[in-house]
Design a protein around this motif. Structure first.
Motif, PDB file in Angstrom:
ATOM      1  N   ARG A 112     -46.652  71.518 -28.392  1.00  0.00           N
ATOM      2  CA  ARG A 112     -48.036  71.165 -28.698  1.00  0.00           C
ATOM      3  C   ARG A 112     -48.577  69.978 -27.909  1.00  0.00           C
ATOM      4  O   ARG A 112     -49.786  69.833 -27.751  1.00  0.00           O
ATOM      5  CB  ARG A 112     -48.161  70.859 -30.198  1.00  0.00           C
ATOM      6  CG  ARG A 112     -49.603  70.883 -30.677  1.00  0.00           C
ATOM      7  CD  ARG A 112     -49.742  70.508 -32.139  1.00  0.00           C
ATOM      8  NE  ARG A 112     -51.096  70.720 -32.609  1.00  0.00           N
ATOM      9  CZ  ARG A 112     -52.110  69.902 -32.369  1.00  0.00           C
ATOM     10  NH1 ARG A 112     -51.910  68.808 -31.648  1.00  0.00           N
ATOM     11  NH2 ARG A 112     -53.317  70.165 -32.830  1.00  0.00           N
ATOM     12  N   ALA A 113     -47.705  69.096 -27.415  1.00  0.00           N
ATOM     13  CA  ALA A 113     -48.180  67.877 -26.766  1.00  0.00           C
ATOM     14  C   ALA A 113     -47.344  67.568 -25.539  1.00  0.00           C
ATOM     15  O   ALA A 113     -46.124  67.790 -25.530  1.00  0.00           O
ATOM     16  CB  ALA A 113     -48.125  66.706 -27.745  1.00  0.00           C
ATOM     17  N   LEU A 114     -47.999  67.043 -24.496  1.00  0.00           N
ATOM     18  CA  LEU A 114     -47.337  66.706 -23.245  1.00  0.00           C
ATOM     19  C   LEU A 114     -47.798  65.339 -22.763  1.00  0.00           C
ATOM     20  O   LEU A 114     -48.963  64.965 -22.940  1.00  0.00           O
ATOM     21  CB  LEU A 114     -47.677  67.735 -22.154  1.00  0.00           C
ATOM     22  CG  LEU A 114     -47.316  69.201 -22.404  1.00  0.00           C
ATOM     23  CD1 LEU A 114     -47.937  70.081 -21.332  1.00  0.00           C
ATOM     24  CD2 LEU A 114     -45.807  69.379 -22.432  1.00  0.00           C
ATOM     25  N   THR A 115     -46.894  64.608 -22.133  1.00  0.00           N
ATOM     26  CA  THR A 115     -47.264  63.398 -21.412  1.00  0.00           C
ATOM     27  C   THR A 115     -46.225  63.149 -20.325  1.00  0.00           C
ATOM     28  O   THR A 115     -45.082  63.616 -20.429  1.00  0.00           O
ATOM     29  CB  THR A 115     -47.379  62.182 -22.355  1.00  0.00           C
ATOM     30  OG1 THR A 115     -48.006  61.088 -21.671  1.00  0.00           O
ATOM     31  CG2 THR A 115     -46.007  61.720 -22.846  1.00  0.00           C
ATOM     32  N   GLU A 116     -46.607  62.429 -19.285  1.00  0.00           N
ATOM     33  CA  GLU A 116     -45.690  62.095 -18.193  1.00  0.00           C
ATOM     34  C   GLU A 116     -45.252  60.644 -18.332  1.00  0.00           C
ATOM     35  O   GLU A 116     -46.077  59.759 -18.605  1.00  0.00           O
ATOM     36  CB  GLU A 116     -46.369  62.305 -16.844  1.00  0.00           C
ATOM     37  CG  GLU A 116     -45.448  62.050 -15.661  1.00  0.00           C
ATOM     38  CD  GLU A 116     -46.084  62.402 -14.319  1.00  0.00           C
ATOM     39  OE1 GLU A 116     -45.430  62.191 -13.285  1.00  0.00           O
ATOM     40  OE2 GLU A 116     -47.239  62.879 -14.316  1.00  0.00           O
ATOM     41  N   VAL A 117     -43.955  60.408 -18.143  1.00  0.00           N
ATOM     42  CA  VAL A 117     -43.423  59.065 -18.263  1.00  0.00           C
ATOM     43  C   VAL A 117     -42.358  58.866 -17.191  1.00  0.00           C
ATOM     44  O   VAL A 117     -41.328  59.530 -17.188  1.00  0.00           O
ATOM     45  CB  VAL A 117     -42.869  58.813 -19.693  1.00  0.00           C
ATOM     46  CG1 VAL A 117     -41.875  59.890 -20.100  1.00  0.00           C
ATOM     47  CG2 VAL A 117     -42.273  57.421 -19.810  1.00  0.00           C
ATOM     48  N   ASN A 118     -42.624  57.973 -16.247  1.00  0.00           N
ATOM     49  CA  ASN A 118     -41.679  57.670 -15.169  1.00  0.00           C
ATOM     50  C   ASN A 118     -41.206  58.923 -14.436  1.00  0.00           C
ATOM     51  O   ASN A 118     -40.020  59.080 -14.144  1.00  0.00           O
ATOM     52  CB  ASN A 118     -40.470  56.897 -15.702  1.00  0.00           C
ATOM     53  CG  ASN A 118     -40.857  55.533 -16.268  1.00  0.00           C
ATOM     54  OD1 ASN A 118     -41.955  55.030 -15.997  1.00  0.00           O
ATOM     55  ND2 ASN A 118     -39.984  54.941 -17.057  1.00  0.00           N
TER      56      ASN A 118
ATOM     57  N   SER B  17     -48.213  57.858 -23.050  1.00  0.00           N
ATOM     58  CA  SER B  17     -47.133  56.991 -22.565  1.00  0.00           C
ATOM     59  C   SER B  17     -47.706  55.798 -21.814  1.00  0.00           C
ATOM     60  O   SER B  17     -48.841  55.828 -21.310  1.00  0.00           O
ATOM     61  CB  SER B  17     -46.193  57.772 -21.640  1.00  0.00           C
ATOM     62  OG  SER B  17     -46.886  58.243 -20.501  1.00  0.00           O
ATOM     63  N   HIS B  18     -46.885  54.741 -21.728  1.00  0.00           N
ATOM     64  CA  HIS B  18     -47.281  53.528 -21.014  1.00  0.00           C
ATOM     65  C   HIS B  18     -46.033  52.687 -20.778  1.00  0.00           C
ATOM     66  O   HIS B  18     -45.256  52.433 -21.711  1.00  0.00           O
ATOM     67  CB  HIS B  18     -48.305  52.739 -21.840  1.00  0.00           C
ATOM     68  CG  HIS B  18     -48.852  51.536 -21.135  1.00  0.00           C
ATOM     69  ND1 HIS B  18     -49.591  51.623 -19.974  1.00  0.00           N
ATOM     70  CD2 HIS B  18     -48.773  50.211 -21.436  1.00  0.00           C
ATOM     71  CE1 HIS B  18     -49.955  50.421 -19.600  1.00  0.00           C
ATOM     72  NE2 HIS B  18     -49.465  49.534 -20.460  1.00  0.00           N
ATOM     73  N   CYS B  19     -45.823  52.298 -19.519  1.00  0.00           N
ATOM     74  CA  CYS B  19     -44.729  51.387 -19.152  1.00  0.00           C
ATOM     75  C   CYS B  19     -43.363  51.870 -19.668  1.00  0.00           C
ATOM     76  O   CYS B  19     -42.572  51.088 -20.223  1.00  0.00           O
ATOM     77  CB  CYS B  19     -45.009  49.975 -19.665  1.00  0.00           C
ATOM     78  SG  CYS B  19     -46.469  49.211 -18.902  1.00  0.00           S
ATOM     79  N   GLY B  20     -43.094  53.141 -19.485  1.00  0.00           N
ATOM     80  CA  GLY B  20     -41.790  53.678 -19.835  1.00  0.00           C
ATOM     81  C   GLY B  20     -41.587  53.992 -21.303  1.00  0.00           C
ATOM     82  O   GLY B  20     -40.498  54.404 -21.703  1.00  0.00           O
ATOM     83  N   ILE B  21     -42.628  53.821 -22.108  1.00  0.00           N
ATOM     84  CA  ILE B  21     -42.543  54.103 -23.539  1.00  0.00           C
ATOM     85  C   ILE B  21     -43.425  55.309 -23.856  1.00  0.00           C
ATOM     86  O   ILE B  21     -44.573  55.391 -23.420  1.00  0.00           O
ATOM     87  CB  ILE B  21     -43.001  52.902 -24.393  1.00  0.00           C
ATOM     88  CG1 ILE B  21     -42.249  51.633 -23.976  1.00  0.00           C
ATOM     89  CG2 ILE B  21     -42.811  53.202 -25.873  1.00  0.00           C
ATOM     90  CD1 ILE B  21     -40.754  51.703 -24.162  1.00  0.00           C
TER      91      ILE B  21
END
Length: 671
Positions: free
Chosen positions: A465-471, A516-520
């Motif tokens: 249901r949800a996606l985000t990119e992190v590093n 996401s933000h700064c690896g979190i």
């Protein structure tokens, strides 16, 4: 005296006018949102319920309902694939339930309005209303020799009878306590056979007395919990019950006279099997092939007609005299989910699958995302992914699964979260689309989108249901499958093609939103499970923080007590973590989860989205207003756009995206 008062009043009006307008003229003007329609980017055929029965011209036709707003009842000429009839079912979105009476009357039971419709030969469609006021979904229907209609319902797992002559309704009640779905139903010899969900039980209901008897579980079924009697057909003194999903599974055969299970057909496809033919046999799809089944000998014989793709099941199946050179006498005919017809002639062995002329319908947009050069829209139920020109609205539609989430990554790859089985795909828009499951390209074309994850086998998840990119990694938030609680957070690494999987990252809660933000990674969760039948164990949705590098949860908190779902989260231009829970928008400190701001803006608890630009946060409230919240201690939410919508997205700093049904809008942000 009167003239003095008039002068004073005029002076006061002038003073007030100066006081109210001067600051606005002196300071910067607030941004303006201009709503521009980009049309309907998704349209396709989706057939679910169907039957083979006399058509408008008196000859055999294939009847199906095409999903849409509204849905349409269609009659197809099995010899040509031409449309013989296409009539709207006002208020209905679609149907699993189509049946014919002995005199050729067609009945349709629908969702999400739970109505029953009737089309008599030579007449027009009649909306007979909702047979049972409490039931919003008629799953399947069947008829008896007198033309009476029996239906199975949700959300109270009831069976009803509609009297074809008088219109009288008999409510047989909930057939088995705790079973909220009567998923399948058929009639034979004064008895109705009903299959349930979320657990697999088969009930025999005496239509005269209303007495209900449960059949014993088929041998080898094991625990019926979290299984579904997806299809059920009464044919020639036997009940054929398929306990599976939309995908192949065992078809159990119950002999009504001896009251015993007499056979198990493995790897059978739904949604129906044919009536008994002149020789006592019937036809069904088994192991991706149309096969003839002889109930007397319990043997299957292949026809050579094979099916490909992810979904291989009959949406109607029966017999017709086609009067074609290669199809003498009676042939087996039916339809597939995307409007293709299949047919097979037992005398010549000739078979084929071809596209009919059943109408395409606009598809409701379930997911939307902005990219550098494009907008991406994903479809509900019918599915599909469209690549949309943000200026002209020109759309390239690609047939695909239901799409829960979309995101363009930092390298231009489009990431697709699909239902069911919580699948993750990567789509390279610079290369040809070729989905072997739904819409394959020419032979030899590489898969694109490419499936990377299927989270059902090991994590028991159904919605990505949800996606985000992190590093450089892709985080996926999911909702569980079936009658269970506990979503998952999955971190997928494209460079190594590996995934870290964390079930119940918030205990017994599904993951509805990610940012996401700064690896979190930050998430919003819901107390809801895979089905509405699943009682929650917790009282409110949460927000949480997950440290990707150290593989641990940093904190979780309840930002709005009593609110079941935090449906969306984002990092605002002020550095706070913003979220929306029904009618309330809030901000918390990203390092601790401590509540910093909260605004109650709406009147309902509809799940909305929240997005951010470099200047402000924009939030969907009540699915009819978009509020703007600028940074600053004294920031006050203001209505930016008032427009009915379902999803809210963002593209860059100067464009919002909004969906309403099947229509896509962009909102240009300008001063």
């Amino acid at each position: 005296m009167r003239s003095v008062r008039s002068l004073l009043a005029l002076a006061l009006v002038a003073l007030l006018g100066t006081t109210l307008t001067t600051p606005a003229q002196a300071g910067p003007q607030p941004p303006v949102g201009t709503v521009v329609s980009l049309g309907t980017p998704l349209s396709d055929v989706l057939l679910i319920g169907g039957t083979v029965a006399p058509g408008p011209n008196g000859k055999t036709a294939i009847w199906n309902v095409s999903t849409g707003s509204p849905a349409y009842l269609n009659a197809i000429d099995p010899a040509t694939g031409d449309s013989l009839l296409s009539v709207a079912l006002p208020g209905a979105d679609g149907s699993y339930a189509v049946a014919a009476t002995p005199d050729g009357t067609i009945y349709v039971g629908t969702y999400n309005n739970g109505h029953l419709y009737r089309l008599r030969p030579g007449g027009s469609v009649e909306d007979l209303g909702r047979p049972i006021a409490s039931e919003s979904f008629i799953w399947r229907i069947t008829t008896d020799d007198q033309g009476n209609v029996y239906g199975g319902t949700y959300p109270n797992g009831k069976v009803f009878r509609y009297d074809d002559k008088t219109g009288a309704i008999r409510d047989y009640g909930t057939v088995l306590a705790g079973q909220t779905y009567v998923k399948s139903i058929d009639y034979a010899g004064g008895k109705v056979y009903a299959g349930t969900m979320p657990d697999a039980h088969i009930l025999e209901l005496d239509v005269s007395t209303g007495a209900v008897t449960e059949l014993p579980s088929p041998p080898g079924l094991g625990d019926p919990s979290d299984k579904v009697v997806y299809d059920l057909n009464a044919r020639g003194g036997r009940v054929y019950a398929r306990i599976s999903t939309a995908f192949p599974g065992p078809l159990y055969v119950w002999d009504i006279a001896s009251r015993t299970w007499v056979d198990e057909i493995p790897n059978a496809h739904g949604l129906d099997i044919s009536p008994i033919g002149a020789d006592g046999s019937l036809y069904l799809i088994q192991s991706s092939e149309l096969k003839k089944y002889d109930p007397a000998t319990k043997t299957l014989t292949g026809t050579g007609l094979t099916f490909t793709g992810r979904i291989q099941n009959a949406r109607s199946i029966g017999y017709a005299d086609l009067n074609l050179p290669d199809y003498p006498g009676t042939s087996v005919v039916g339809t597939l989910w995307r409007g293709e017809e299949f047919r097979y002639n037992p005398q010549t062995g000739k078979s084929e699958i071809f596209v009919t002329k059943v109408r395409r319908e606009p598809i409701e947009i379930l997911s939307v995302a902005g990219g550098r050069n494009n907008i991406y829209a994903g479809g509900f139920l019918n599915g599909g992914v469209s690549v949309v020109n943000p200026t002209t609205g020109e759309a390239k539609f690609n047939r695909f699964s239901q799409v829960e989430a979309l995101m363009e990554g930092s390298n231009g790859t489009v990431w697709v979260g699909a239902y069911p089985e919580a699948r993750l795909y990567s789509y390279d828009t610079t290369k040809p689309w070729s989905s072997p499951e739904y819409s394959p390209g020419p032979p030899g074309t590489p898969d694109n989108p490419k499936q990377l994850l299927n989270l059902k086998p090991d994590l028991l998840q159904t919605r990505a249901r949800a996606l985000t990119e992190v590093n450089g990694k892709i985080a996926v938030g999911t909702v569980p499958d079936g009658d269970r609680l506990g979503g998952a957070l999955v971190i997928y690494d494209p460079t190594t093609n590996t995934a870290e999987k964390y079930r119940n990252v918030v205990q017994d809660e599904s993951v509805f939103g990610l940012t996401s933000h700064c690896g979190i990674v930050y998430g919003g969760t819901s107390i809801a499970g895979g089905l509405t039948t699943t009682p929650p164990t917790r009282e409110a949705g949460t927000v949480f923080a997950w440290d990707v590098a150290n593989k641990k949860k940093l904190w979780e908190t309840v930002p709005v007590p009593g609110r079941a779902t935090v449906s969306s989260v984002t990092i605002g231009p002020d550095g706070l973590l913003w979220g929306v829970a029904g009618k309330t928008v809030f901000a918390v400190a990203p390092d601790s989860g401590k509540l910093k701001k909260s605004f109650t803006l709406g009147t309902t608890n509809s799940s909305g989205d929240i997005v951010a630009t470099s200047e402000a946060v924009y939030v969907s409230i009540d699915l009819n207003k978009i509020y703007r919240i600028a940074p600053g201690k004294n920031s006050v939410p203001t209505v930016f756009v008032a427009h009915a919508h379902r999803r809210l997205g963002v593209r860059g700093d100067h464009q919002l995206l909004m969906t309403s049904g099947s229509e896509l809008f962009r909102i240009d942000i300008s001063r």
